[in-house]
Design an enzyme around this catalytic site. Structure first.
Site, short mmCIF file in Angstrom:
data_model
loop_
_atom_site.label_atom_id
_atom_site.label_comp_id
_atom_site.label_asym_id
_atom_site.label_seq_id
_atom_site.Cartn_x
_atom_site.Cartn_y
_atom_site.Cartn_z
N HIS A 219 37.44 28.60 33.77
CA HIS A 219 38.27 29.95 33.17
C HIS A 219 39.23 30.34 33.08
O HIS A 219 40.43 30.43 32.26
CB HIS A 219 37.48 31.27 32.24
CG HIS A 219 37.50 32.35 32.47
ND1 HIS A 219 36.50 32.81 31.03
CD2 HIS A 219 38.64 32.94 31.91
CE1 HIS A 219 37.85 33.96 29.99
NE2 HIS A 219 38.99 33.77 30.97
N GLU A 220 39.55 30.49 34.64
CA GLU A 220 41.12 31.36 34.80
C GLU A 220 42.40 29.58 35.01
O GLU A 220 43.36 29.55 33.99
CB GLU A 220 40.88 32.15 36.86
CG GLU A 220 40.27 32.73 36.20
CD GLU A 220 41.03 33.99 35.17
OE1 GLU A 220 41.69 34.26 35.09
OE2 GLU A 220 39.74 34.64 34.65
N HIS A 223 43.39 28.92 31.43
CA HIS A 223 44.71 30.08 31.12
C HIS A 223 45.92 29.57 31.93
O HIS A 223 46.90 29.77 30.97
CB HIS A 223 44.65 31.43 31.54
CG HIS A 223 43.15 31.96 30.65
ND1 HIS A 223 43.56 32.69 29.51
CD2 HIS A 223 42.31 32.70 31.17
CE1 HIS A 223 42.11 32.90 29.22
NE2 HIS A 223 42.17 33.16 29.73
#
Length: 307
Positions: A219-220, A223
């Site tokens: 998820h990170e 980004h």
């Protein structure tokens, strides 16, 4: 593959975060994750970048992803832990498993991760990501206490396309993950601020009930590669996460995996808690959309390879 430089594209840098399950969840509208509704100028710059998405669109042949120019990233992982940490806490073996999760997940999308360095430092002064400094509308991590800044500066190596994952015993402000966002005008002198920061509780095999397979890191890094949350902007008119094939949704479905949820019934498409850019959790996450993968390649080749 052509690479386009966009002189006026200065994407605002973001702090991407997900809450610790033991804390009271904060409302997305309160900027709990750092992302805010962009100004018209912000939206215009990202719309300009979208014009190049077609140059990076990919096709799949019998399950094999075909891209004109694969992304190759060296991944470096650093764990800073309390001095009394047992040998099996965020051990090098566990950190290698985290790398394997990232490598295996991103490989089908034309993204090759190679392992650089793995470090594990027992040092109470840097085991907690606390006192972080944030700047700008997106809450960019712009610094921290002297001990942490020194740690980042002495361990962050390579250029803007070099990835660094920092793992901590604790992260303040209720976050379990924080990530920088691609920015065309970031000076080389600030590369030490370009990293992903993660709570050790999210590593593979942890005791967390929601984040225990190492997918919070995916998820990170979504980004870090240039993606926003799929629930960004909710059901409000506009472009949401600025990716065309992610349906609008207002519910982040934290730790939940509904298959038929539709939190924006007046708009096309069901919610996607399975998407890595939602908050569904490790048991829910299964993939990215084609549009997200196209955007990642677009952002990487036009920003991270250019700066």
């Amino acid at each position: 593959m052509r690479s386009y430089q966009i002189p006026f594209l200065a994407l605002l840098t973001g702090v991407a975060s997900i809450p610790h399950e033991g804390l009271t969840e904060r409302d997305e509208s309160q900027s709990f994750c750092g992302f805010k509704v962009p100004t018209d100028n912000d939206a215009a710059t990202i719309s300009r970048l979208k014009e190049f998405d077609s140059d990076y669109a990919f096709s799949s042949n019998q399950g094999i992803l075909e891209v004109a120019e694969p992304i190759v990233v060296e991944m470096n992982i650093h764990a800073s832990l309390p001095t009394d940490s047992p040998d099996d806490y965020a051990s090098e073996e566990v950190l290698e498993k985290q790398f394997d999760v990232l490598k295996t997940t991103f490989a089908p999308y034309g993204i090759e991760l190679t392992l650089g360095t793995i470090s594990r430092e027992l040092n109470d002064s840097i085991s907690n990501l606390s006192g972080g400094k944030y700047a700008g509308n997106y809450g960019q991590l712009s610094g921290g206490p002297p001990a942490l800044e020194d740690y980042w500066k002495r361990t962050r190596t390579g250029g803007y396309k070099s990835a660094h994952l920092y793992v901590y015993h604790q992260i303040d402000d209720g976050f379990i993950g924080i990530s920088s966002f691609p920015e065309l005008e970031r000076p080389e002198s600030d590369f030490w601020l370009d990293s992903v920061h993660l709570l050790a509780l999210t590593l593979p095999g942890s005791t967390s009930t929601i984040w225990n397979q190492g997918k919070a890191a995916i998820h990170e890094f979504g980004h870090w590669f240039g993606l926003w949350h799929v629930f960004r902007n909710g059901c409000l008119p506009g472009d949401g996460d600025m990716v065309d094939d992610t349906p609008a949704q207002v519910d982040n479905h934290y730790g939940e995996c509904p298959t038929d949820a539709d939190s924006c019934p007046s708009l096309e498409g069901l919610d996607t808690p399975w998407n890595y850019m939602s908050y569904g959790g490790d048991a829910c996450f299964t993939g990215f959309t084609d549009g997200q993968v196209t955007r990642v390649h677009n952002m990487f080749h036009n920003i991270r390879e250019v700066v």
